[in-house]
Design an enzyme around this catalytic site. Structure first.
Site, PDB file in Angstrom:
ATOM      1  N   LYS A 169       0.858  -1.184   0.000  1.00 32.25           N
ATOM      2  CA  LYS A 169       0.000   0.000   0.000  1.00 32.25           C
ATOM      3  C   LYS A 169       0.898   1.239   0.000  1.00 32.25           C
ATOM      4  O   LYS A 169       1.456   1.614   1.021  1.00 32.25           O
ATOM      5  CB  LYS A 169      -0.932   0.030   1.216  1.00 32.25           C
ATOM      6  CG  LYS A 169      -2.040   1.057   1.020  1.00 32.25           C
ATOM      7  CD  LYS A 169      -2.486   1.742   2.285  1.00 32.25           C
ATOM      8  CE  LYS A 169      -1.572   2.790   2.773  1.00 32.25           C
ATOM      9  NZ  LYS A 169      -1.327   3.947   1.851  1.00 32.25           N
ATOM     10  N   GLY A 220       7.190   5.232   7.776  1.00 32.40           N
ATOM     11  CA  GLY A 220       6.464   6.497   7.689  1.00 32.40           C
ATOM     12  C   GLY A 220       6.767   7.336   8.923  1.00 32.40           C
ATOM     13  O   GLY A 220       7.794   7.158   9.576  1.00 32.40           O
ATOM     14  N   SER A 221       5.845   8.215   9.236  1.00 35.07           N
ATOM     15  CA  SER A 221       6.117   9.168  10.315  1.00 35.07           C
ATOM     16  C   SER A 221       5.856   8.534  11.687  1.00 35.07           C
ATOM     17  O   SER A 221       5.112   7.552  11.806  1.00 35.07           O
ATOM     18  CB  SER A 221       5.226  10.399  10.134  1.00 35.07           C
ATOM     19  OG  SER A 221       3.879  10.008  10.289  1.00 35.07           O
ATOM     20  N   THR A 222       6.419   9.123  12.703  1.00 36.77           N
ATOM     21  CA  THR A 222       6.229   8.617  14.068  1.00 36.77           C
ATOM     22  C   THR A 222       4.761   8.702  14.515  1.00 36.77           C
ATOM     23  O   THR A 222       4.248   7.742  15.086  1.00 36.77           O
ATOM     24  CB  THR A 222       7.191   9.349  15.027  1.00 36.77           C
ATOM     25  OG1 THR A 222       8.526   8.982  14.647  1.00 36.77           O
ATOM     26  CG2 THR A 222       6.972   8.961  16.476  1.00 36.77           C
ATOM     27  N   THR A 224       2.029   8.440  12.722  1.00 35.63           N
ATOM     28  CA  THR A 224       1.281   7.345  12.085  1.00 35.63           C
ATOM     29  C   THR A 224       1.751   6.009  12.653  1.00 35.63           C
ATOM     30  O   THR A 224       0.942   5.098  12.855  1.00 35.63           O
ATOM     31  CB  THR A 224       1.447   7.373  10.552  1.00 35.63           C
ATOM     32  OG1 THR A 224       1.175   8.689  10.085  1.00 35.63           O
ATOM     33  CG2 THR A 224       0.481   6.424   9.873  1.00 35.63           C
ATOM     34  N   GLY A 225       3.043   5.892  12.938  1.00 39.84           N
ATOM     35  CA  GLY A 225       3.567   4.664  13.540  1.00 39.84           C
ATOM     36  C   GLY A 225       2.868   4.333  14.853  1.00 39.84           C
ATOM     37  O   GLY A 225       2.565   3.172  15.138  1.00 39.84           O
ATOM     38  N   GLU A 242       9.563   1.626  10.913  1.00 46.23           N
ATOM     39  CA  GLU A 242      10.715   2.489  10.619  1.00 46.23           C
ATOM     40  C   GLU A 242      10.157   3.900  10.506  1.00 46.23           C
ATOM     41  O   GLU A 242       9.430   4.216   9.565  1.00 46.23           O
ATOM     42  CB  GLU A 242      11.402   2.058   9.321  1.00 46.23           C
ATOM     43  CG  GLU A 242      12.027   0.676   9.391  1.00 46.23           C
ATOM     44  CD  GLU A 242      13.142   0.541  10.414  1.00 46.23           C
ATOM     45  OE1 GLU A 242      13.670   1.566  10.885  1.00 46.23           O
ATOM     46  OE2 GLU A 242      13.486  -0.611  10.754  1.00 46.23           O
ATOM     47  N   CYS A 276      14.711   9.810   5.792  1.00 43.52           N
ATOM     48  CA  CYS A 276      14.551   9.567   7.240  1.00 43.52           C
ATOM     49  C   CYS A 276      15.874   9.748   7.965  1.00 43.52           C
ATOM     50  O   CYS A 276      15.917  10.274   9.069  1.00 43.52           O
ATOM     51  CB  CYS A 276      13.972   8.174   7.479  1.00 43.52           C
ATOM     52  SG  CYS A 276      14.915   6.850   6.710  1.00 43.52           S
ATOM     53  N   GLU A 372      11.542  17.069  13.495  1.00 43.88           N
ATOM     54  CA  GLU A 372      11.992  16.607  12.178  1.00 43.88           C
ATOM     55  C   GLU A 372      11.448  17.543  11.103  1.00 43.88           C
ATOM     56  O   GLU A 372      10.236  17.692  10.974  1.00 43.88           O
ATOM     57  CB  GLU A 372      11.488  15.186  11.928  1.00 43.88           C
ATOM     58  CG  GLU A 372      11.932  14.644  10.585  1.00 43.88           C
ATOM     59  CD  GLU A 372      11.357  13.275  10.236  1.00 43.88           C
ATOM     60  OE1 GLU A 372      10.156  13.037  10.490  1.00 43.88           O
ATOM     61  OE2 GLU A 372      12.103  12.463   9.682  1.00 43.88           O
TER      62      GLU A 372
HETATM   63  P1  NAD Z   1       3.025   9.027   6.853  1.00 42.23           P
HETATM   64  O1  NAD Z   1       3.173   8.396   8.183  1.00 42.23           O
HETATM   65  O2  NAD Z   1       2.097  10.165   6.692  1.00 42.23           O
HETATM   66  O3  NAD Z   1       2.518   7.936   5.793  1.00 42.23           O
HETATM   67  C1  NAD Z   1       3.195   6.715   5.599  1.00 42.23           C
HETATM   68  C2  NAD Z   1       2.213   5.684   5.079  1.00 42.23           C
HETATM   69  O4  NAD Z   1       1.254   5.387   6.090  1.00 42.23           O
HETATM   70  C3  NAD Z   1       1.414   6.112   3.864  1.00 42.23           C
HETATM   71  O5  NAD Z   1       1.312   5.008   2.960  1.00 42.23           O
HETATM   72  C4  NAD Z   1       0.049   6.452   4.450  1.00 42.23           C
HETATM   73  O6  NAD Z   1      -1.003   6.331   3.517  1.00 42.23           O
HETATM   74  C5  NAD Z   1      -0.055   5.406   5.533  1.00 42.23           C
HETATM   75  N1  NAD Z   1      -1.024   5.687   6.581  1.00 42.23           N
HETATM   76  C6  NAD Z   1      -1.614   6.883   6.908  1.00 42.23           C
HETATM   77  N2  NAD Z   1      -2.444   6.720   7.961  1.00 42.23           N
HETATM   78  C7  NAD Z   1      -2.373   5.418   8.328  1.00 42.23           C
HETATM   79  C8  NAD Z   1      -2.974   4.642   9.355  1.00 42.23           C
HETATM   80  N3  NAD Z   1      -3.817   5.172  10.233  1.00 42.23           N
HETATM   81  N4  NAD Z   1      -2.666   3.329   9.438  1.00 42.23           N
HETATM   82  C9  NAD Z   1      -1.789   2.768   8.569  1.00 42.23           C
HETATM   83  N5  NAD Z   1      -1.189   3.448   7.574  1.00 42.23           N
HETATM   84  C10 NAD Z   1      -1.470   4.761   7.448  1.00 42.23           C
HETATM   85  O7  NAD Z   1       4.501   9.364   6.390  1.00 42.23           O
HETATM   86  P2  NAD Z   1       4.956  10.153   5.083  1.00 42.23           P
HETATM   87  O8  NAD Z   1       4.612  11.581   5.292  1.00 42.23           O
HETATM   88  O9  NAD Z   1       4.468   9.435   3.877  1.00 42.23           O
HETATM   89  O10 NAD Z   1       6.540   9.949   5.151  1.00 42.23           O
HETATM   90  C11 NAD Z   1       7.398  10.813   5.811  1.00 42.23           C
HETATM   91  C12 NAD Z   1       7.835  10.218   7.144  1.00 42.23           C
HETATM   92  O11 NAD Z   1       8.366   8.927   6.951  1.00 42.23           O
HETATM   93  C13 NAD Z   1       8.954  11.002   7.798  1.00 42.23           C
HETATM   94  O12 NAD Z   1       8.688  11.154   9.172  1.00 42.23           O
HETATM   95  C14 NAD Z   1      10.176  10.128   7.614  1.00 42.23           C
HETATM   96  O13 NAD Z   1      11.201  10.334   8.542  1.00 42.23           O
HETATM   97  C15 NAD Z   1       9.583   8.777   7.668  1.00 42.23           C
HETATM   98  N6  NAD Z   1      10.439   7.793   7.019  1.00 42.23           N
HETATM   99  C16 NAD Z   1      11.111   6.912   7.793  1.00 42.23           C
HETATM  100  C17 NAD Z   1      11.961   5.981   7.226  1.00 42.23           C
HETATM  101  C18 NAD Z   1      12.699   4.998   8.078  1.00 42.23           C
HETATM  102  O14 NAD Z   1      13.176   4.003   7.556  1.00 42.23           O
HETATM  103  N7  NAD Z   1      12.805   5.227   9.371  1.00 42.23           N
HETATM  104  C19 NAD Z   1      12.120   5.962   5.847  1.00 42.23           C
HETATM  105  C20 NAD Z   1      11.424   6.889   5.073  1.00 42.23           C
HETATM  106  C21 NAD Z   1      10.574   7.799   5.681  1.00 42.23           C
END
Ligand code: NAD
Length: 468
Positions: A169, A220-222, A224-225, A242, A276, A372
Site C-alpha cells: 500500500k 512512515g512518520s512517528t 502514524t507509527g 521504521e 529519514c 523533524e
Molecule cells: P506518513 O506516516 O504520513 O505515511 C506513511 C504511510 O502510512 C502512507 O502510505 C500512508 O497512507 C499510511 N497511513 C496513513 N495513515 C495510516 C494509518 N492510520 N494506518 C496505517 N497506515 C497509514 O509518512 P509520510 O509523510 O508518507 O513519510 C514521511 C515520514 O516517513 C517522515 O517522518 C520520515 O522520517 C519517515 N520515514 C522513515 C523511514 C525509516 O526508515 N525510518 C524511511 C522513510 C521515511
C-alpha cells in the site's frame, strides 16, 4: 506510459473503484490519474493473499529465489521507465531516481540469494532442538513517499523469501511506480502472492486492524507509527516500524572543513532533505563554526534546483503540497529563531521549490532544531562543550541515526559510542545496506530491518524439540 498502472489483486490488473489524481511536484499540477482502491478491493486483496500464501510457502526455496531474481531482472529491464516516472511523481533528479531503482534491484538480488536456515541449538544424548523460521502469513507493506520504489522492494523481498504473501500500500502522493511494480510482479509470482492497492490515506487502518494480516512492515512518520501500533494491538499482529528521525551530525574542531563540507551537505540535502536518515541538525564546534557555515553556503550556491527530468538539475522540489506548506512555515521559524544565510522559497512554474537553506545562529529549543523538518532547511548549531552536545543530541525523542565528524578516529569512536541512536556513522552519513541491521532507537522505530535479524522478523520462530 508503457507499464500498466492498475491495482494488482489476485493476479488481475484492475481499474479500481475510484481515481487518484497524481501531482507532479515540479509544477503542482496533476500529470496522471491512477486507480484508487476501495475498502472492498483491499478486502479482496487480503483474501487473495491469504489463499495464495500456503502454496507460496510450500514452494521450494530455490524456486522462490528464482522468482525474486526474475523480479529483480524485470526491475532492471524497466529501470528507465521506472526512474522517469519516479521523477514525475516524487520530484527527485533523474540521477537520484536511477540510483533508487538500482538500489531496489540490488536489495531484491540480495533477498533472492538469502536464506534463514534452521539452526540446531542442542544435540546431545537427551535432546535435539532445532529452530526453524516459518512464514507468518499475509504481510502488508505500508510505504511513504520519499523512496517509494526502494522501500516497496525491500519489504517485498524478505516477505516473499520467507514464504509470506504480500500486499503493498503506497503513499497516496506516489502510487504510480508502486502500481508499475505490481504489473511486473503479476507476470512473475503466482496469483495473490503479490497485491498492490492504492488509497487516499484511508485504507492503512483496515490493514493494521485486519485479523487476516499477520504482519505490518511500516515506514512512515512517528505519529502514524503510533496509530499502527495501537491498531495492531487488537490482533497482536507483528509489526516493524521504521519512523521519523532527527539525526544530529556532530562536527569536532579538528575536521578538515573543505573536505567535510560537501559530504555533510549531501547528507543533509539528498532528496531535498526528505530522507529519514538525513542530517537534520548540525552541531559544529565553535572553532570551525564560521568556516563550515561559509563552506555550506558556497555548496548551496552550486545547487541547480529544477525539474528532475531537466539535465543538470541537482535538487528537485519537495514532494507534496502539505510538505511545501510545512517548509514555508519552517522558513518563518528559521527567520525568527536564527539567521538564514542561504536558500529560501523559489517561486517557479507552480512547483514546490525550496532552495537548500542554511540557518545559522540558531539554538536548541527552536522547532527547526528539535523537530523533524523533512525539508531542505538545515539548522547549524554552535557548541564548545562535547559533553553538553552529547546531552543535547540524546535529549531528542528520536534515535534513528547520527554521525560524528573528526580527523581523530579514536576521538570520534569514543563519541559515537555515547550517541543514543540505531546507527552512528563516523565521517559519513546515510549509509545502509541489506546486510546491515537498520533499527530506530526510542521513538524512531520498533524492530529491525535488513540483516539476519531483520529477516527473522518476517518469520515465526518454530522450535522442534526431539526427545532421544
Ligand atoms: P506518513 O506516516 O504520513 O505515511 C506513511 C504511510 O502510512 C502512507 O502510505 C500512508 O497512507 C499510511 N497511513 C496513513 N495513515 C495510516 C494509518 N492510520 N494506518 C496505517 N497506515 C497509514 O509518512 P509520510 O509523510 O508518507 O513519510 C514521511 C515520514 O516517513 C517522515 O517522518 C520520515 O522520517 C519517515 N520515514 C522513515 C523511514 C525509516 O526508515 N525510518 C524511511 C522513510 C521515511
Amino acid at each position: 506510459m508503457a507499464l500498466p498502472t492498475k491495482l494488482l489483486i489476485d493476479g488481475n490488473l484492475i481499474d479500481g473503484a475510484g481515481v487518484l489524481s497524481v501531482v507532479d511536484p515540479s509544477t503542482g499540477a496533476p500529470f496522471i490519474e491512477v486507480p484508487r482502491g476501495s475498502q472492498g478491493e483491499m478486502e479482496a486483496a487480503i483474501a487473495a493473499a491469504k489463499r495464495a500464501q500456503p502454496g507460496w510457502a510450500a514452494t521450494p526455496l530455490v524456486e522462490r529465489h528464482a522468482r525474486l531474481e526474475r523480479f529483480a531482472d524485470a526491475v532492471h529491464q524497466n529501470a528507465d521507465e521506472l526512474a522517469r516516472t519516479l521523477v514525475m511523481e516524487q520530484g527527485k533528479p533523474l540521477g537520484e531516481a536511477r540510483t533508487e531503482i538500482a538500489h531496489a534491484e540490488f536489495f531484491l538480488r540480495h533477498f533472492a540469494a538469502a536464506d534463514l536456515p534452521a539452526a540446531v541449538v542442542q544435540d546431545d544424548a537427551a535432546l535435539r532442538v532445532e529452530v526453524h523460521h516459518r512464514a507468518l502469513g499475509v504481510v502488508a507493506g505500508i510505504t511513504p513517499w520519499n523512496f517509494p520504489v526502494l522501500i516497496a522492494c525491500y519489504k517485498l523481498g524478505p516477505s516473499l523469501l520467507l514464504g509470506n504473501s504480500f500486499i503493498l500500500k503506497p503513499a497516496p502522493t506516489t502510487p504510480v511506480t508502486s502500481l508499475m511494480l505490481g504489473a511486473l510482479a503479476r507476470d512473475i509470482f503466482p496469483a495473490g502472492v503479490v497485491n498492490v492497492v492504492t488509497d487516499a490515506n484511508d485504507l492503512g487502518a483496515l490493514l493494521t486492524a485486519h485479523p487476516d494480516v499477520a504482519k505490518i512492515s511500516f515506514t512512515g512518520s512517528t505519529p502514524t507509527g503510533r496509530r499502527v501500533m495501537a491498531s495492531a494491538a487488537s490482533t497482536l499482529k507483528r509489526i516493524t516500524l521504521e519512523l521519523g528521525g532527527n539525526d544530529a551530525a556532530i562536527v569536532l574542531d579538528d575536521v578538515d572543513v573543505a573536505a567535510a563540507a560537501p559530504k555533510i551537505f549531501a547528507g543533509a540535502f539528498l532528496n531535498a532533505g526528505q530522507v529519514c536518515i538525513a542530517i537534520k541538525r548540525l552541531y559544529v564546534h565553535d572553532r570551525i563554526y564560521d568556516a563550515l557555515c561559509s563552506a555550506l553556503v558556497a555548496q548551496a550556491g552550486t545547487t541547480v534546483l529544477g525539474n528532475g527530468l531537466d539535465g543538470g538539475t541537482s535538487m528537485g522540489p519537495v514532494q507534496n503540497a502539505a510538505q511545501y506548506a510545512k517548509a514555508r512555515h519552517l522558513l518563518d521559524v528559521a527567520e525568527a529563531d536564527g539567521k538564514i544565510v542561504a536558500g529560501g522559497i523559489e517561486a517557479r512554474n507552480g512547483g514546490y521549490f525550496v532552495r537548500p537553506t542554511i540557518v545559522r545562529d540558531i539554538a536548541d529549543g527552536s522547532a527547526l532544531v528539535d523537530d523533524e523538518q523533512f525539508a531542505p532547511i538545515l539548522p547549524v548549531v554552535r557548541f564548545d562543550d562535547v559533553d553538553a552536545v552529547v546531552r543535547r543530541t540524546n535529549a531528542s525523542p528520536y534515535g534513528l541515526g547520527g554521525s560524528v565528524w573528526s580527523d581523530d578516529l579514536d576521538r570520534a569512536y569514543a563519541l559515537a559510542q555515547r550517541i543514543d541512536s540505531g546507527t552512528v556513522w563516523i565521517n559519513h552519513h546515510l549509509h545502509f545496506g541489506p546486510h546491515i541491521p537498520f533499527s530506530g532507537a526510542k521513538q524512531s522505530g520498533y524492530g529491525v530491518e535488513f540483516s539476519e535479524a531483520g529477516l527473522a522478523e518476517f518469520g515465526q520462530t518454530h522450535v522442534i524439540s526431539i526427545a532421544k
